[in-house]
Design a protein around this motif. Structure first.
Motif, short mmCIF file in Angstrom:
data_model
loop_
_atom_site.label_atom_id
_atom_site.label_comp_id
_atom_site.label_asym_id
_atom_site.label_seq_id
_atom_site.Cartn_x
_atom_site.Cartn_y
_atom_site.Cartn_z
N ASP A 1 1.79 7.15 -6.69
CA ASP A 1 0.32 8.07 -7.34
C ASP A 1 1.02 8.82 -6.68
OD1 ASP A 1 -2.02 8.92 -7.72
OD2 ASP A 1 -1.62 9.26 -5.56
N GLN A 2 2.16 9.16 -5.49
CA GLN A 2 2.71 10.72 -5.04
C GLN A 2 3.97 11.29 -6.00
OE1 GLN A 2 4.12 10.28 -1.45
NE2 GLN A 2 1.83 10.36 -0.34
N LEU B 1 0.75 -1.22 -0.39
CA LEU B 1 0.18 0.31 -0.28
C LEU B 1 1.08 1.21 0.06
CD1 LEU B 1 -2.69 -0.95 2.36
CD2 LEU B 1 -2.83 -1.13 -0.30
N GLU B 2 1.67 1.29 0.81
CA GLU B 2 2.72 2.34 0.59
C GLU B 2 3.69 2.79 -1.03
OE1 GLU B 2 5.06 2.06 3.59
OE2 GLU B 2 4.05 2.62 5.18
N GLN C 1 8.76 14.80 0.46
CA GLN C 1 8.43 14.17 1.36
C GLN C 1 8.09 13.90 2.73
OE1 GLN C 1 8.20 10.61 -1.50
NE2 GLN C 1 6.56 11.26 -2.43
N TRP D 1 2.32 2.44 -3.46
CA TRP D 1 0.85 2.31 -4.21
C TRP D 1 -0.06 3.58 -4.46
CZ3 TRP D 1 -0.68 0.88 -8.67
CH2 TRP D 1 -2.22 1.62 -9.23
N ARG D 2 0.49 4.11 -2.94
CA ARG D 2 1.02 5.48 -2.65
C ARG D 2 1.83 6.65 -3.51
NH1 ARG D 2 -1.60 3.95 2.43
NH2 ARG D 2 0.17 3.65 3.53
N GLY D 3 3.57 5.52 -2.82
CA GLY D 3 4.63 6.96 -3.24
C GLY D 3 4.97 6.95 -4.48
#
Length: 395
Positions: free
Chosen positions: A150-151, A143-144, A356, A146-148
């Motif tokens: 996206d960012q 999940l991290e 970040q 995937w979020r990374g």
């Protein structure tokens, strides 16, 4: 009735009536539902930190206690050890919804307690829970990641928009920052690039000579070194060197600014942090990386020249002629194109991790480390893509 108990760690006063050198604690409970903590003696860090376990046991045993009151019963001296002890007692009271009164203590103690409670613990300053199961950790990592991703895509889009604003003259950044970034990425990087490139050329020449000597083809060491440096090694090694030197520096700089809330201040006054902080750094590396690539190619070929003329018995003119015949401009332009892309990747990774970063010293260090790792991984991946594309195009 009044129930009394006493805990004395060489506290209070000694047999001569003088203050002792230890910390003293007297506990007293009464019918008014209050637990009184009588503090005396020296409460200093050198005496060790007192435990609140006895008070915890007393609070669990005496259900009628509604208030805990700390009183000065002859405090001679105190430092942070007293504040630490009272914080433990305060936590016990908060957990049981009890009132904790420190009004009769020296004036500095309540103020320090209030100050300690006023500053919350930073979420990214503490270590994570190490008791999570393997599936939970794997799922959290996915999940991290995937979020990374996206960012990172969103950040790349902001850089592209900033470049668009630059072309129409609407990007706002200081010229002095851009010139400083140029110096850091260019002239200041020359020593380390010089050493690495020269040694790479020497090493490639040595390795090639071992094999080519078996066939009496020592002269082709010039081809090997020239092609290796122009197509691959110069851009790759320069990119990795700048990832460790410049990418980490960008992440640390922006991470520190994030912790000091300078980036938030820029946004507050209407200045885009991407334009003001990220854009000059990306431009500086995109401009300086190709120049460093050319410099690295020259030094790598020079390293091969040294090996060829001193250890293989080749003449200098023959080595130069063979290099000219073996290395064509198409090979140079392949490496040159890589260098531009690698420079932008290093700047992208460094600024991304810096923006970040959390607001603690540990977060800044992690951002710098992550910037280097991200830069190197991106460089290797893109280099492999270049290799496949050039092979398909027959270059």
């Amino acid at each position: 009735m009044t129930a009394a108990t006493r805990q004395d760690k060489s506290g209070g006063r000694d047999e001569a009536g003088k203050p002792s050198q230890g910390n003293g604690l007297e506990l007293r409970t009464g019918n008014d539902g209050a637990l009184v903590l009588g503090l005396s003696g020296h409460w200093r860090i050198g005496q060790g930190l007192a435990s609140a376990s006895e008070i915890e046991a007393l609070l669990d045993g005496e259900r009628r206690i509604r208030t805990v009151r700390a009183e000065d019963h002859g405090l001679v001296g105190w430092d942070s050890s007293l504040v630490s002890y009272l914080l433990k007692v305060s936590d016990l009271c908060l957990a049981r919804n009890l009132e904790f009164d420190t009004g009769s203590l020296p004036a500095g103690v309540p103020r320090l307690l209030k100050l300690a409670r006023a500053v919350p613990v930073k979420a990214d300053a503490a270590r994570g829970d190490g008791d999570e199961s393997l599936p939970v950790r794997v799922g959290r990592s996915v999940l991290e990641g995937w979020r990374g991703l996206d960012q990172a895509i969103a950040f790349l889009g902001e850089i592209v928009l900033a470049l668009g604003r630059l072309t129409i003259g609407r990007a706002r950044f200081r010229r002095v920052d851009f010139l400083q970034a140029l110096q850091d990425a260019g002239a200041a990087s020359l020593p380390i690039v010089t050493i690495v490139s020269l040694l790479i050329g020497l090493t490639v020449a040595f390795v090639g000579a071992i094999q080519l000597r078996q066939f009496g083809a020592d002269i082709y060491v010039a081809n090997l070194v020239g092609l290796a440096m122009t197509r691959e090694m110069a851009a790759l090694m320069t990119g990795i060197v700048l990832a460790g030197r410049i990418g980490a520096a960008y992440a640390a700089q922006l991470g520190t600014m994030q912790g000091n809330e300078e980036i938030d201040a820029l946004s507050t006054i209407g200045i885009s942090p991407i334009d003001f902080l990220v854009l000059p750094r990306v431009l500086a590396l995109a401009l300086m990386m190709p120049l460093l690539f050319v410099y690295s190619c020259f030094l790598g070929i020079l390293g091969g020249y040294i090996v060829g003329t001193t250890m293989l018995g080749l003449s200098g003119s023959a080595y130069i002629t063979q290099t000219e015949n073996g290395v064509h401009m198409i090979h140079f332009w392949v490496g040159f194109s890589k260098s531009v892309v690698f420079g932008m990747l290093v700047a992208f990774a460094g600024t991304l991790r810096g923006m970040q970063a959390g607001r603690s010293a540990q977060a800044v260090g992690l951002a710098a480390t992550s910037a280097v790792v991200t830069s190197i991984v991106l460089i290797i991946v893109v280099d492999a893509i270049f290799a496949v594309m050039t092979n398909l195009l027959g270059i």
